[in-house]
Design a protein around this motif. Structure first.
Motif, PDB file in Angstrom:
ATOM      1  N   GLU A 306       0.821  -1.210   0.000  1.00  0.00           N
ATOM      2  CA  GLU A 306       0.000   0.000   0.000  1.00  0.00           C
ATOM      3  C   GLU A 306       0.853   1.259   0.000  1.00  0.00           C
ATOM      4  OE1 GLU A 306      -0.301  -2.524   1.963  1.00  0.00           O
ATOM      5  OE2 GLU A 306      -2.351  -3.330   1.799  1.00  0.00           O
ATOM      6  N   ARG A 311      -2.259   1.668  -7.394  1.00  0.00           N
ATOM      7  CA  ARG A 311      -3.685   1.976  -7.298  1.00  0.00           C
ATOM      8  C   ARG A 311      -4.409   0.721  -6.805  1.00  0.00           C
ATOM      9  NH1 ARG A 311      -6.782   2.603 -11.198  1.00  0.00           N
ATOM     10  NH2 ARG A 311      -5.482   1.671 -12.822  1.00  0.00           N
ATOM     11  N   ALA A 312      -5.605   0.899  -6.293  1.00  0.00           N
ATOM     12  CA  ALA A 312      -6.338  -0.217  -5.695  1.00  0.00           C
ATOM     13  C   ALA A 312      -6.533  -1.352  -6.693  1.00  0.00           C
ATOM     14  CB  ALA A 312      -7.688   0.268  -5.166  1.00  0.00           C
ATOM     15  N   GLU A 313      -6.883  -1.003  -7.956  1.00  0.00           N
ATOM     16  CA  GLU A 313      -7.149  -2.036  -8.958  1.00  0.00           C
ATOM     17  C   GLU A 313      -5.876  -2.803  -9.326  1.00  0.00           C
ATOM     18  OE1 GLU A 313     -10.103   1.326  -9.598  1.00  0.00           O
ATOM     19  OE2 GLU A 313      -7.969   1.095  -9.122  1.00  0.00           O
ATOM     20  N   LEU A 315      -3.154  -3.069  -7.541  1.00  0.00           N
ATOM     21  CA  LEU A 315      -2.673  -3.801  -6.364  1.00  0.00           C
ATOM     22  C   LEU A 315      -3.421  -5.121  -6.206  1.00  0.00           C
ATOM     23  CD1 LEU A 315      -0.949  -4.042  -3.850  1.00  0.00           C
ATOM     24  CD2 LEU A 315      -2.612  -2.636  -2.631  1.00  0.00           C
ATOM     25  N   GLU A 316      -4.718  -5.101  -6.414  1.00  0.00           N
ATOM     26  CA  GLU A 316      -5.495  -6.331  -6.283  1.00  0.00           C
ATOM     27  C   GLU A 316      -5.103  -7.334  -7.370  1.00  0.00           C
ATOM     28  OE1 GLU A 316      -7.784  -9.254  -4.956  1.00  0.00           O
ATOM     29  OE2 GLU A 316      -7.289  -7.380  -3.906  1.00  0.00           O
ATOM     30  N   ARG A 319      -1.859  -8.913  -6.316  1.00  0.00           N
ATOM     31  CA  ARG A 319      -2.071  -9.869  -5.222  1.00  0.00           C
ATOM     32  C   ARG A 319      -2.672 -11.174  -5.724  1.00  0.00           C
ATOM     33  NH1 ARG A 319      -4.294  -5.688  -0.564  1.00  0.00           N
ATOM     34  NH2 ARG A 319      -2.308  -5.448   0.524  1.00  0.00           N
TER      35      ARG A 319
END
Length: 587
Positions: A306, A311-313, A315-316, A319
């Motif tokens: 983080e 960005r959130a997208e 990063l997901e 993962r």
């Protein structure tokens, strides 16, 4: 004075347009200027309407010269003797440093040709004038007017300005050195300690200690790489280069008598109450030895994903690649783009007592708990490929390969990924789709790569706008066009004006820009038939993935960085046309 045939705007008007000053404040300052005869920038600083850094930047831009804020360590005090105190005060000028017969001089009036001509006649050198505020220049003339500053006084001047000598230093078993006992009491020891501590406090990644010629004497130039850019922060007195390099080589357990061949060393010290690893490299040059120290400070290692800039997208998506029990995950980008940090963050996410995690690195940059790390030693045959093969007999769950450099390493990594292991590795390519072409060029069969690959992350590092001096900024039409924002000219962007905290750069810290290519069914089929990179890019765009440049532009729109910085770090990578991609793939 004009630029490109257009008259330069008045300083006051530039400040008002930049949002640094109101029209009413400018009117009051102009009235004060008419009464006192002082320069407008000086008046505005005296009234605390703008900071000295802002005044220097705007006035320098208006005059078409470079600007600077004088500070101890940036000026060679001995050079004041070239012109003397009386002339320095009359010309409002202070010699800063001499490089290749060019004397850089801080001047309150750098646009004055008679003044620069007088300096050239006095010194016998070519003059490179830079702007500094008059109060700043006169203050330093007064400080250095005693003539050539000796070593003890130089160190004392640094110490007075919140720079202290390292008090406690230690090492681990790799290098047994007691820095406090070696040459105890020597001023050179204190100077090197100050150099190290200054770099650590300012978050530098490297220190460059370089020889330079100052007339008939040999001098030393010390530069720090901060946020990816080299900066001069300390200017030692002349005649100390050999002593400084010898001291650093003693610290690194290197042969101080050998000055003809490159050498490498490593040491761990304790500074600022924390352990810090230093990698030392020496190289003979025409003027003497150049020494570079790489600072491996765990405090600068962001292990949480983080904190890296995802960005959130994206990063997901990253993962999801890491959650798979086996397969190959590649992180690509040029040297210094933060690939190793990204992999360490991935290991931090994965590590737990139930997994056996092994790494093979060259060199091991940071030691991680619950991770078995192996250092490559090519001189004795411990190559990436050989260590990687041995690791497969160590019952690993996760393997990290510092870099895939050749076909042998690539083949072993792919086989490991196909036989039930999660393999993380770095690769040198421009973008995510280019990693596929690179692996195929190394001789990996398409059907193997398509089965092994989980995904690719391409990245760059961009500097972050300094919050202490951030202001509104309107990019030029050309910049907006190159960023693909021609229709968003009214969007408010940010830019740092430069302050003491960011060393007048306008940036403080860096974050990553990430392009993530997750291997979907369609992408896997394309890799299986060895589709060229431009087809992979077209498929990714159709699926809604963003390029490196597009990811960076989003960061700039959020105010984290500038559009100019994004265009610089993604130059030539994310703005290619499809026909350019086809040509590069040999189509």
């Amino acid at each position: 004075m004009t630029t490109a045939g257009k008259p330069r705007k008045p300083i006051g008007e530039m400040l008002v347009e930049a949002g640094a000053l109101s029209t009413e404040q400018l009117t009051g300052a102009l009235d004060e200027q008419n009464l006192t005869g002082r320069m407008l920038g000086e008046v505005l600083v005296a009234q605390s309407l703008i900071t000295p850094a802002v005044a220097v930047r705007v006035v320098a831009e208006q005059l078409g010269v470079k600007g600077c804020t004088l500070r101890h360590g940036l000026v060679d005090p001995a050079l004041l003797g070239l012109i003397g105190r009386k002339e320095a005060e009359r010309l409002k000028a202070l010699p800063m440093f001499l490089v290749h017969e060019v004397l850089t001089v801080a001047m309150a009036e750098p646009q004055s040709l008679p003044y620069t001509d007088q300096l050239r006649l006095l010194t016998g050198y070519k003059i490179r004038p830079v702007l500094a505020l008059e109060a700043n220049v006169m203050d330093f003339i007064d400080k250095y007017a005693g003539g050539e500053t000796d070593m003890s006084a130089f160190i004392a001047s640094l110490a007075r300005f919140d720079v202290s000598v390292i008090e406690e230093e230690g090492v681990d078993d790799r290098s047994v050195t007691d820095l406090d006992k070696t040459v105890a009491g020597s001023p050179v020891v204190d100077l090197v300690n100050i150099v190290l501590l200054t770099a650590i406090k300012d978050g530098a990644s490297d220190i460059h200690i370089e020889p330079e010629k100052k007339g008939t004497q040999k001098g030393t130039r010390i530069r720090y790489r901060i946020d990816g850019r080299l900066r001069d922060l300390i200017k030692p007195p002349t005649g100390l280069h050999a002593a400084i390099t010898s001291r650093v080589k003693v610290i690194g357990k290197m042969d101080i008598a050998e000055k003809r061949l490159p050498q490498e060393g490593r040491v761990r010290i304790v500074a600022e109450k924390r352990e810090i690893d230093l990698r030392v490299s020496s190289m003979p040059t025409l003027l003497g030895e150049k020494v570079v120290l790489r600072i491996l400070d765990k405090a600068n290692l962001h292990r949480r994903m983080e904190d890296l800039g995802f960005r959130a997208e994206t990063l997901e998506a990253f993962r999801r690649m890491l959650r798979q029990p086996n397969g190959l995950v590649l992180v690509t980008g040029p040297t210094g783009s933060g690939k190793t940090t990204t992999l360490y963050s991935a290991l931090d996410l994965l590590r737990n007592p139930e997994l056996n995690i092994l790494t093979v690195e060259d060199p091991v940059e940071y030691q991680l708990d619950m991770v078995n790390q192996v250092q490559v030693k090519s001189a004795i045959g411990m190559t990436f490929a050989r260590v990687l093969r041995s690791m497969l007999r160590q019952d690993p769950d996760v393997i990290m390969v510092g870099e895939i450099r050749d076909e042998e390493t690539a083949r072993v990594a792919v086989q490991a990924a196909l036989t039930g292991h999660l393999v993380l590795a770095t690769l040198h390519t421009n973008d995510a789709p280019g990693a596929v072409a690179r692996m195929l060029d190394m001789g990996i069969e398409p059907y193997l790569l398509s089965s092994a690959l989980n995904g690719v992350v391409a990245q760059r590092l961009t500097r972050i706008v300094c919050d202490s001096c951030a202001m509104k900024h309107s990019p030029t039409e050309n910049v907006l066009r190159d960023a693909g924002l021609g229709e968003e000219a009214d969007h408010v962007f940010r830019r740092g004006e430069g302050c003491e905290k960011c060393h007048e750069s306008g940036f403080r810290g860096r974050a990553g820009i990430y392009e993530v290519m997750e291997i979907t069914t369609d992408i896997r089929k394309m890799i299986h038939r060895a589709a060229p990179s431009h087809e992979l890019r077209a498929q990714l765009r159709q699926a809604g993935y963003l390029t490196l440049r597009e990811e960076g532009v989003l960061m700039a729109k959020e105010g984290k960085t500038t559009l100019e910085e994004v265009l610089n770090v993604t130059h030539g990578e994310s703005d290619r046309r499809p026909e350019d991609d086809a040509e590069s793939d040999g189509v």
